[in-house]
Write an enzyme that holds these catalytic residues in place. Structure first.
Site, PDB file in Angstrom:
ATOM      1  CG  ASP A  12     -11.033   4.930   3.576  1.00 37.76           C
ATOM      2  OD1 ASP A  12     -10.563   4.267   4.520  1.00 37.76           O
ATOM      3  OD2 ASP A  12     -10.360   5.761   2.938  1.00 37.76           O
ATOM      4  CB  ILE A  13     -11.985   1.419   8.065  1.00 39.87           C
ATOM      5  CG1 ILE A  13     -12.508   1.185   9.492  1.00 39.87           C
ATOM      6  CG2 ILE A  13     -10.470   1.410   8.011  1.00 39.87           C
ATOM      7  CD1 ILE A  13     -12.301  -0.217   9.987  1.00 39.87           C
ATOM      8  CG  ASN A  26       2.649  -6.717  10.104  1.00 42.50           C
ATOM      9  OD1 ASN A  26       3.424  -6.500  11.034  1.00 42.50           O
ATOM     10  ND2 ASN A  26       2.551  -5.896   9.065  1.00 42.50           N
ATOM     11  CG  ASP A  36      -1.043  -2.047   9.042  1.00 49.34           C
ATOM     12  OD1 ASP A  36      -1.157  -1.074   9.801  1.00 49.34           O
ATOM     13  OD2 ASP A  36      -0.183  -2.946   9.196  1.00 49.34           O
ATOM     14  CB  THR A 120     -10.998 -10.831   3.717  1.00 51.47           C
ATOM     15  OG1 THR A 120     -11.170  -9.415   3.808  1.00 51.47           O
ATOM     16  CG2 THR A 120     -11.787 -11.520   4.804  1.00 51.47           C
ATOM     17  CE1 TYR A 123      -0.650 -11.186   6.579  1.00 52.74           C
ATOM     18  CE2 TYR A 123      -1.921 -11.195   8.606  1.00 52.74           C
ATOM     19  CZ  TYR A 123      -0.742 -10.926   7.935  1.00 52.74           C
ATOM     20  OH  TYR A 123       0.329 -10.397   8.624  1.00 52.74           O
TER      21      TYR A 123
END
Ligand code: AR6
Length: 173
Positions: A12-13, A26, A36, A120, A123
């Site tokens: 998990d970033i 976006n 996001d 990925t 989008y």
């Protein structure tokens, strides 16, 4: 050696302890789903406040904010292309995301950065192609850079991790 500075990690970033994490945002920069949403939830409401003041970001570019409650000091927000059919500059725009993030990071003295697999998810960019671009742009940047210690390509799930490992080995030559 540039290869020692690239790491493919599964996870998990929002949990990565690096100077900066990259957000796949976006053009409004006002939040959304996927990575996001996870970054905004983990950073807290101050992140959205700062993003409101920026006034958006065009596709292929990047903007920086503080990381607030995240372990990372900075968030670099970039806007990936929506995949249509591959004939609408999708690859050039995705390359430009990586280049813009590295440029912004360099300006801020950032030495470690974590990228998600931009474009990925929602989008629809095919991950094999996106992973090749991520690896190629990271190598190209590190070739001329002495400041960076670590670039993490953070993969959400085992399948994504395998795709990125393959991209690393196939492009080596
Ligand atoms: N850590 C790392 N990777 C993640 C995480 C996470 N916590 N969560 C998802 N991923 P996406 P996009 C992966 O849809 O395609 C948003 O609503 C995910 O598996 O987050 O660039 C924005 O506001 C996928 O491989 O971003 C935009 O409207 C990758 O992150 C739109 O989605 C990117 O998936 C951007 O779409």
């Amino acid at each position: 050696m540039q290869e020692d500075r690239i790491e493919i990690v599964e996870g998990d970033i929002t949990r990565q302890a690096v100077d900066a994490i990259v957000n796949a945002a976006n053009t409004t920069l006002l939040g959304g789903g996927g990575v996001d949403g996870a970054i905004h939830r983990a950073a807290g409401p101050e992140l959205l406040e700062e993003c409101r003041g920026i006034g958006g970001c065009p596709t292929g570019q990047a903007r920086i904010t503080k990381g607030y409650r995240l372990p990372a000091k900075w968030v670099i927000h970039t806007v990936g292309p929506v995949w249509r059919d591959g004939n609408h500059h999708e690859e050039v725009l995705l390359s430009s995301c990586y280049q813009s993030c590295f440029a912004v990071a360099e300006e801020h003295g950032i030495r470690s950065i974590a990228f998600p697999s931009i474009s990925t998810g929602a989008y629809g960019f095919p991950m094999e192609r996106a992973a090749r671009i991520a690896v190629r742009e990271t190598r190209a940047f590190l070739e001329n850079d002495k400041q960076f210690e670590k670039v993490l390509l953070v993969c959400f799930g085992r399948g994504a991790w395998e795709i990125h490992r393959n991209a690393m080995s196939e492009n080596k030559g």
